[in-house]
Scaffold this motif. Structure first.
Motif, PDB file in Angstrom:
ATOM      1  N   LEU A  88       0.646  -1.248  -0.023  1.00  0.00           N
ATOM      2  CA  LEU A  88       0.050  -0.029  -0.030  1.00  0.00           C
ATOM      3  C   LEU A  88       0.789   1.249   0.043  1.00  0.00           C
ATOM      4  CD1 LEU A  88      -2.835  -0.897   2.603  1.00  0.00           C
ATOM      5  CD2 LEU A  88      -2.868  -1.172   0.272  1.00  0.00           C
ATOM      6  N   ASP A  89       0.502   2.157  -0.870  1.00  0.00           N
ATOM      7  CA  ASP A  89       1.041   3.634  -0.741  1.00  0.00           C
ATOM      8  C   ASP A  89       0.695   4.290   0.489  1.00  0.00           C
ATOM      9  OD1 ASP A  89      -1.450   4.930  -1.074  1.00  0.00           O
ATOM     10  OD2 ASP A  89      -1.043   5.104  -3.303  1.00  0.00           O
ATOM     11  N   PRO A  90       1.381   5.597   0.895  1.00  0.00           N
ATOM     12  CA  PRO A  90       0.965   6.004   1.978  1.00  0.00           C
ATOM     13  C   PRO A  90      -0.654   6.490   2.393  1.00  0.00           C
ATOM     14  CG  PRO A  90       2.942   6.965   1.253  1.00  0.00           C
ATOM     15  CD  PRO A  90       2.457   6.036   0.200  1.00  0.00           C
ATOM     16  N   ASP A  91      -1.116   6.886   1.340  1.00  0.00           N
ATOM     17  CA  ASP A  91      -2.512   7.110   1.595  1.00  0.00           C
ATOM     18  C   ASP A  91      -3.387   5.984   1.690  1.00  0.00           C
ATOM     19  OD1 ASP A  91      -2.494   9.983   1.038  1.00  0.00           O
ATOM     20  OD2 ASP A  91      -2.675   9.710  -1.322  1.00  0.00           O
ATOM     21  N   ALA A  92      -2.957   4.925   1.137  1.00  0.00           N
ATOM     22  CA  ALA A  92      -3.719   3.739   1.169  1.00  0.00           C
ATOM     23  C   ALA A  92      -3.522   3.029   2.618  1.00  0.00           C
ATOM     24  CB  ALA A  92      -3.521   2.668   0.135  1.00  0.00           C
ATOM     25  N   SER A  93      -2.182   3.291   3.076  1.00  0.00           N
ATOM     26  CA  SER A  93      -1.989   2.787   4.583  1.00  0.00           C
ATOM     27  C   SER A  93      -2.552   3.490   5.639  1.00  0.00           C
ATOM     28  CB  SER A  93      -0.483   3.053   4.701  1.00  0.00           C
ATOM     29  OG  SER A  93       0.324   2.262   3.784  1.00  0.00           O
ATOM     30  N   ARG A  94      -2.723   4.872   5.484  1.00  0.00           N
ATOM     31  CA  ARG A  94      -3.771   5.699   6.293  1.00  0.00           C
ATOM     32  C   ARG A  94      -5.213   5.307   6.166  1.00  0.00           C
ATOM     33  NH1 ARG A  94      -2.594  12.107   5.501  1.00  0.00           N
ATOM     34  NH2 ARG A  94      -3.406  11.399   3.451  1.00  0.00           N
ATOM     35  N   TRP A  95      -5.586   5.117   5.009  1.00  0.00           N
ATOM     36  CA  TRP A  95      -6.821   4.531   4.809  1.00  0.00           C
ATOM     37  C   TRP A  95      -7.261   3.310   5.461  1.00  0.00           C
ATOM     38  CZ3 TRP A  95      -8.134  -0.149   2.466  1.00  0.00           C
ATOM     39  CH2 TRP A  95      -9.423  -0.693   2.411  1.00  0.00           C
ATOM     40  N   LEU A  96      -6.499   2.285   5.333  1.00  0.00           N
ATOM     41  CA  LEU A  96      -6.610   0.967   6.275  1.00  0.00           C
ATOM     42  C   LEU A  96      -6.459   1.222   7.777  1.00  0.00           C
ATOM     43  CD1 LEU A  96      -6.694  -2.021   6.538  1.00  0.00           C
ATOM     44  CD2 LEU A  96      -4.074  -1.994   5.864  1.00  0.00           C
ATOM     45  N   SER A  97      -5.637   1.963   8.082  1.00  0.00           N
ATOM     46  CA  SER A  97      -5.542   2.483   9.899  1.00  0.00           C
ATOM     47  C   SER A  97      -6.778   2.827  10.272  1.00  0.00           C
ATOM     48  CB  SER A  97      -4.287   3.188   9.943  1.00  0.00           C
ATOM     49  OG  SER A  97      -3.106   2.589   9.629  1.00  0.00           O
ATOM     50  N   ASP A  98      -7.393   3.814   9.364  1.00  0.00           N
ATOM     51  CA  ASP A  98      -8.645   4.649   9.811  1.00  0.00           C
ATOM     52  C   ASP A  98      -9.742   3.613   9.769  1.00  0.00           C
ATOM     53  OD1 ASP A  98      -7.412   6.922   9.907  1.00  0.00           O
ATOM     54  OD2 ASP A  98      -8.141   7.677   7.991  1.00  0.00           O
ATOM     55  N   GLU A  99      -9.715   2.694   8.772  1.00  0.00           N
ATOM     56  CA  GLU A  99     -10.715   1.685   8.748  1.00  0.00           C
ATOM     57  C   GLU A  99     -10.692   0.481   9.834  1.00  0.00           C
ATOM     58  OE1 GLU A  99     -13.397   0.718   6.197  1.00  0.00           O
ATOM     59  OE2 GLU A  99     -13.088   2.920   6.286  1.00  0.00           O
ATOM     60  N   LEU A 100      -9.461   0.174  10.393  1.00  0.00           N
ATOM     61  CA  LEU A 100      -9.457  -0.733  11.181  1.00  0.00           C
ATOM     62  C   LEU A 100      -9.797  -0.056  12.680  1.00  0.00           C
ATOM     63  CD1 LEU A 100      -6.129  -2.429  10.460  1.00  0.00           C
ATOM     64  CD2 LEU A 100      -8.391  -3.306  10.020  1.00  0.00           C
ATOM     65  N   GLN A 101      -9.571   1.228  12.811  1.00  0.00           N
ATOM     66  CA  GLN A 101     -10.117   1.734  14.077  1.00  0.00           C
ATOM     67  C   GLN A 101     -11.631   2.100  13.953  1.00  0.00           C
ATOM     68  OE1 GLN A 101      -6.895   5.091  15.435  1.00  0.00           O
ATOM     69  NE2 GLN A 101      -6.615   4.750  13.237  1.00  0.00           N
ATOM     70  N   ARG A 102     -12.038   2.000  12.601  1.00  0.00           N
ATOM     71  CA  ARG A 102     -13.469   2.275  12.789  1.00  0.00           C
ATOM     72  C   ARG A 102     -14.205   0.915  13.048  1.00  0.00           C
ATOM     73  NH1 ARG A 102     -17.393   0.968   8.803  1.00  0.00           N
ATOM     74  NH2 ARG A 102     -15.795   0.180   7.535  1.00  0.00           N
ATOM     75  N   TRP A 103     -13.512  -0.253  12.643  1.00  0.00           N
ATOM     76  CA  TRP A 103     -14.135  -1.244  12.970  1.00  0.00           C
ATOM     77  C   TRP A 103     -13.904  -1.743  14.557  1.00  0.00           C
ATOM     78  CZ3 TRP A 103     -15.436  -6.087   9.920  1.00  0.00           C
ATOM     79  CH2 TRP A 103     -15.723  -5.787   8.844  1.00  0.00           C
ATOM     80  N   ARG A 104     -12.971  -1.182  15.028  1.00  0.00           N
ATOM     81  CA  ARG A 104     -12.681  -1.307  16.485  1.00  0.00           C
ATOM     82  C   ARG A 104     -13.951  -0.610  17.404  1.00  0.00           C
ATOM     83  NH1 ARG A 104      -7.281   0.695  18.710  1.00  0.00           N
ATOM     84  NH2 ARG A 104      -8.116   2.568  17.740  1.00  0.00           N
ATOM     85  N   THR A 105     -14.058   0.457  16.747  1.00  0.00           N
ATOM     86  CA  THR A 105     -15.222   1.399  17.490  1.00  0.00           C
ATOM     87  C   THR A 105     -16.430   0.647  17.241  1.00  0.00           C
ATOM     88  OG1 THR A 105     -13.989   3.426  17.021  1.00  0.00           O
ATOM     89  CG2 THR A 105     -16.169   3.561  17.468  1.00  0.00           C
ATOM     90  N   ALA A 106     -16.736  -0.123  16.123  1.00  0.00           N
ATOM     91  CA  ALA A 106     -18.076  -0.656  15.981  1.00  0.00           C
ATOM     92  C   ALA A 106     -18.007  -2.034  16.792  1.00  0.00           C
ATOM     93  CB  ALA A 106     -18.317  -1.055  14.376  1.00  0.00           C
ATOM     94  N   GLY A 107     -17.089  -2.409  17.571  1.00  0.00           N
ATOM     95  CA  GLY A 107     -17.158  -3.560  18.475  1.00  0.00           C
ATOM     96  C   GLY A 107     -16.578  -4.655  17.806  1.00  0.00           C
ATOM     97  N   ALA A 108     -15.667  -4.626  16.742  1.00  0.00           N
ATOM     98  CA  ALA A 108     -15.164  -5.824  16.044  1.00  0.00           C
ATOM     99  C   ALA A 108     -13.825  -6.102  16.859  1.00  0.00           C
ATOM    100  CB  ALA A 108     -14.823  -5.595  14.941  1.00  0.00           C
ATOM    101  N   GLY A 109     -13.683  -7.576  16.998  1.00  0.00           N
ATOM    102  CA  GLY A 109     -12.465  -7.860  17.483  1.00  0.00           C
ATOM    103  C   GLY A 109     -11.325  -8.220  16.217  1.00  0.00           C
TER     104      GLY A 109
END
Length: 219
Positions: A141-162
């Motif tokens: 992943l390039d820097p923009d996509a890496s940041r997108w992925l990190s944001d998505e994982l944190q969103r899933w964490r907030t939604a209650g995912a493991g």
């Protein structure tokens, strides 16, 4: 914290080779757990066991009752995508919106990083996450996509995912993990590292590297 998934004294052998040995690991709701280890440590096998793609030779694997196909999401990298399938069709299969500029191209014709992004978009589109299992998700992943992925994982964490993430990219993991475990020669080694609140990225990265070095020394 309720458990989203659990391995209890799990062993997985391939013939005479033991890939995972006596591993117990609980993944809670609303947390991101990093799985770090050298090549050949058994990380991919452990993720496949959690995903139900492999059966343990011994021990037990527990995950919540399925609530449809989206309850457990697993992605093992761009090399696992079917190269002749159009990106648009692959995303439609998982009810994900088409990626701009790549929709009509075959997955095999895309760059490595773009394939990785498409695969992750398809994996992370589910609206009701329970368990998310990603094997080396930042690779390519390039820097923009890496940041997108990190944001998505944190969103899933907030939604209650493991969320369980296997990665060599410790600097990416350092910014988002809640705790990290270390797998060496098929066994959990050293002490798990628990994130202790906000700190400079370089401090968290240094702490992860230091804990990884301690885990290797134990084995």
């Amino acid at each position: 914290m309720s458990a989203r998934g659990e391995l209890h004294r799990v062993v997985r052998r391939y013939g005479r080779h033991t890939a995972v040995s006596d591993v117990s690991l609980s993944l809670g709701a609303g947390e991101i757990v990093g799985l770090v280890g050298p090549n050949g440590a058994g990380k991919s096998t452990l993720l496949r066991l959690f995903a139900g793609l492999l059966r343990p030779t011994a021990g037990t694997v527990s995950v919540p009752a399925q609530r449809g196909f989206s309850a457990v999401r697993y992605f093992a990298g761009e090399h696992t995508l079917p190269p002749s399938v159009q990106a648009k069709r692959w995303l439609q299969l998982w009810a994900a919106p088409p990626s701009v500029g790549v929709a009509t191209r075959a997955l095999g014709a895309l760059s490595r990083g773009t394939r990785q992004r498409v695969g992750l978009e398809a994996t992370l589109v589910a609206p009701a996450p329970v368990l998310v299992l990603l094997d080396e998700p930042w690779e390519g992943l390039d820097p923009d996509a890496s940041r997108w992925l990190s944001d998505e994982l944190q969103r899933w964490r907030t939604a209650g995912a493991g969320v369980l993430v296997s990665t060599h990219r410790i600097h990416d993991l350092a910014d988002i993990h809640d705790r990290c475990v270390f797998l060496v020669d098929g066994r959990l080694a050293g002490d798990e590292l628990v994130a202790t609140g906000p700190s400079a990225d370089e401090d968290r990265t240094a702490a992860l590297f230091a804990a990884f070095d301690r885990a290797k020394a134990v084995r």
